[in-house]
Design a protein around this motif. Structure first.
Motif, PDB file in Angstrom:
ATOM      1  N   LEU A  78       0.844  -1.234  -0.216  1.00  0.00           N
ATOM      2  CA  LEU A  78      -0.561  -0.107  -0.221  1.00  0.00           C
ATOM      3  C   LEU A  78       0.956   1.119   0.005  1.00  0.00           C
ATOM      4  O   LEU A  78       0.652   2.454  -0.971  1.00  0.00           O
ATOM      5  N   GLU A  79       1.789   1.167   0.745  1.00  0.00           N
ATOM      6  CA  GLU A  79       2.587   2.092   0.336  1.00  0.00           C
ATOM      7  C   GLU A  79       3.407   3.355  -0.867  1.00  0.00           C
ATOM      8  O   GLU A  79       3.966   4.130  -0.842  1.00  0.00           O
ATOM      9  N   ASN A  80       4.032   1.631  -1.036  1.00  0.00           N
ATOM     10  CA  ASN A  80       4.331   1.937  -2.481  1.00  0.00           C
ATOM     11  C   ASN A  80       3.080   2.488  -3.605  1.00  0.00           C
ATOM     12  O   ASN A  80       3.471   2.229  -4.914  1.00  0.00           O
ATOM     13  N   ASP A 100       1.344  15.424  -5.886  1.00  0.00           N
ATOM     14  CA  ASP A 100       1.544  15.825  -4.842  1.00  0.00           C
ATOM     15  C   ASP A 100       1.098  16.141  -3.831  1.00  0.00           C
ATOM     16  O   ASP A 100       1.405  15.222  -2.717  1.00  0.00           O
ATOM     17  N   ASN A 101       0.057  16.870  -4.120  1.00  0.00           N
ATOM     18  CA  ASN A 101      -0.968  17.121  -2.452  1.00  0.00           C
ATOM     19  C   ASN A 101      -1.887  16.046  -2.597  1.00  0.00           C
ATOM     20  O   ASN A 101      -1.647  15.576  -1.348  1.00  0.00           O
ATOM     21  N   ARG A 102      -1.961  14.805  -3.661  1.00  0.00           N
ATOM     22  CA  ARG A 102      -2.842  13.477  -3.309  1.00  0.00           C
ATOM     23  C   ARG A 102      -2.253  12.550  -2.315  1.00  0.00           C
ATOM     24  O   ARG A 102      -2.492  12.059  -1.161  1.00  0.00           O
ATOM     25  N   PHE A 103      -0.600  13.069  -2.569  1.00  0.00           N
ATOM     26  CA  PHE A 103       0.678  11.648  -2.302  1.00  0.00           C
ATOM     27  C   PHE A 103       0.786  12.067  -0.849  1.00  0.00           C
ATOM     28  O   PHE A 103       0.401  11.270   0.036  1.00  0.00           O
ATOM     29  N   GLN A 104       0.474  13.472  -0.438  1.00  0.00           N
ATOM     30  CA  GLN A 104       1.161  13.499   0.786  1.00  0.00           C
ATOM     31  C   GLN A 104       0.458  13.958   1.855  1.00  0.00           C
ATOM     32  O   GLN A 104       0.050  13.297   3.281  1.00  0.00           O
ATOM     33  N   MET A 106      -2.445  11.256   1.604  1.00  0.00           N
ATOM     34  CA  MET A 106      -1.907  10.031   2.556  1.00  0.00           C
ATOM     35  C   MET A 106      -0.904   9.104   3.155  1.00  0.00           C
ATOM     36  O   MET A 106      -1.222   8.834   3.666  1.00  0.00           O
ATOM     37  N   ALA A 107       0.331  10.053   3.023  1.00  0.00           N
ATOM     38  CA  ALA A 107       1.017  10.116   3.436  1.00  0.00           C
ATOM     39  C   ALA A 107       1.003  10.125   5.151  1.00  0.00           C
ATOM     40  O   ALA A 107       1.044  10.277   6.087  1.00  0.00           O
ATOM     41  N   ALA A 108       0.351  11.579   5.210  1.00  0.00           N
ATOM     42  CA  ALA A 108      -0.781  12.275   6.795  1.00  0.00           C
ATOM     43  C   ALA A 108      -0.976  10.996   7.022  1.00  0.00           C
ATOM     44  O   ALA A 108      -1.005  10.850   8.329  1.00  0.00           O
ATOM     45  N   HIS A 162       4.580  20.654   5.841  1.00  0.00           N
ATOM     46  CA  HIS A 162       5.418  19.581   4.738  1.00  0.00           C
ATOM     47  C   HIS A 162       5.038  20.862   3.190  1.00  0.00           C
ATOM     48  O   HIS A 162       6.340  21.020   2.461  1.00  0.00           O
ATOM     49  N   ASN A 163       4.079  21.807   2.945  1.00  0.00           N
ATOM     50  CA  ASN A 163       4.326  23.087   2.432  1.00  0.00           C
ATOM     51  C   ASN A 163       4.961  24.267   3.024  1.00  0.00           C
ATOM     52  O   ASN A 163       4.746  25.080   1.795  1.00  0.00           O
ATOM     53  N   GLU A 164       5.637  23.771   4.144  1.00  0.00           N
ATOM     54  CA  GLU A 164       6.630  25.275   4.549  1.00  0.00           C
ATOM     55  C   GLU A 164       7.624  25.321   3.912  1.00  0.00           C
ATOM     56  O   GLU A 164       8.392  24.558   3.178  1.00  0.00           O
TER      57      GLU A 164
END
Length: 164
Positions: A78-80, A100-104, A106-108, A162-164
């Motif tokens: 799943l992580e991959n 990238d936003n969606r990835f971030q 899901m990572a969060a 992440h966005n900073e």
């Protein structure tokens, strides 16, 4: 039969979204969604009316997903697969930013503890009420509500970092 058809029409997209967000695979989400309804029809006689039918079906979904993870040790994969297909964007740059936003996101979400992550996914992608989430996870409605709120704050904080 009309009742079952309308129930399927209401719950199927939410189940699919729930499974898709948990697995990152369209095919697997479709398979698991169909399996939930198969199991629900097969075991409908055991439904005791102590919760809503929707809650009962999401309990089946939750158990089926846990079984899938146990049998396939799928969590690592799943992580991959966290990169989700983005909708058609106006430019390549927009598409990259959206992905990238969606990835971030899901990572969060995946940084949350297991129970909080489950509550967030059931609420956002499953569309369950806090009462239904509590019933599904054998917790109180208030516990689901407070845990969701705390999880949402952690996700927001993580996204800001992440966005900073």
């Amino acid at each position: 039969m009309t009742f079952l058809t309308s129930l399927y029409g209401e719950i199927q997209p939410k189940l699919y979204s729930f499974f898709y967000m948990k697995t990152g695979s369209k095919e697997l989400a479709e398979d698991l969604t169909q399996e939930v309804f198969y199991q629900a029809l097969k075991t409908y006689g055991s439904f005791k009316n102590n919760c809503s039918l929707k809650t009962w079906i999401f309990s089946i979904a939750n158990n089926l997903l846990k079984k899938h993870y146990r049998n396939k040790k799928y969590f690592k994969a799943l992580e991959n697969k966290l990169i989700i297909e983005s909708p058609i964007a106006e430019s390549l740059e927009d598409a990259i930013i959206e992905k990238d936003n969606r990835f971030q996101l899901m990572a969060a979400i995946n940084k949350l503890d297991e129970l909080t992550r489950e509550i967030v996914l059931l609420r956002i992608y499953g569309g369950l009420s806090f009462k239904e989430i509590g019933d599904t996870l054998s917790k109180t409605e208030n516990y689901a509500r407070v845990t969701f709120h705390r999880g949402k704050l952690k996700i927001q904080k993580e996204m800001e970092v992440h966005n900073e």
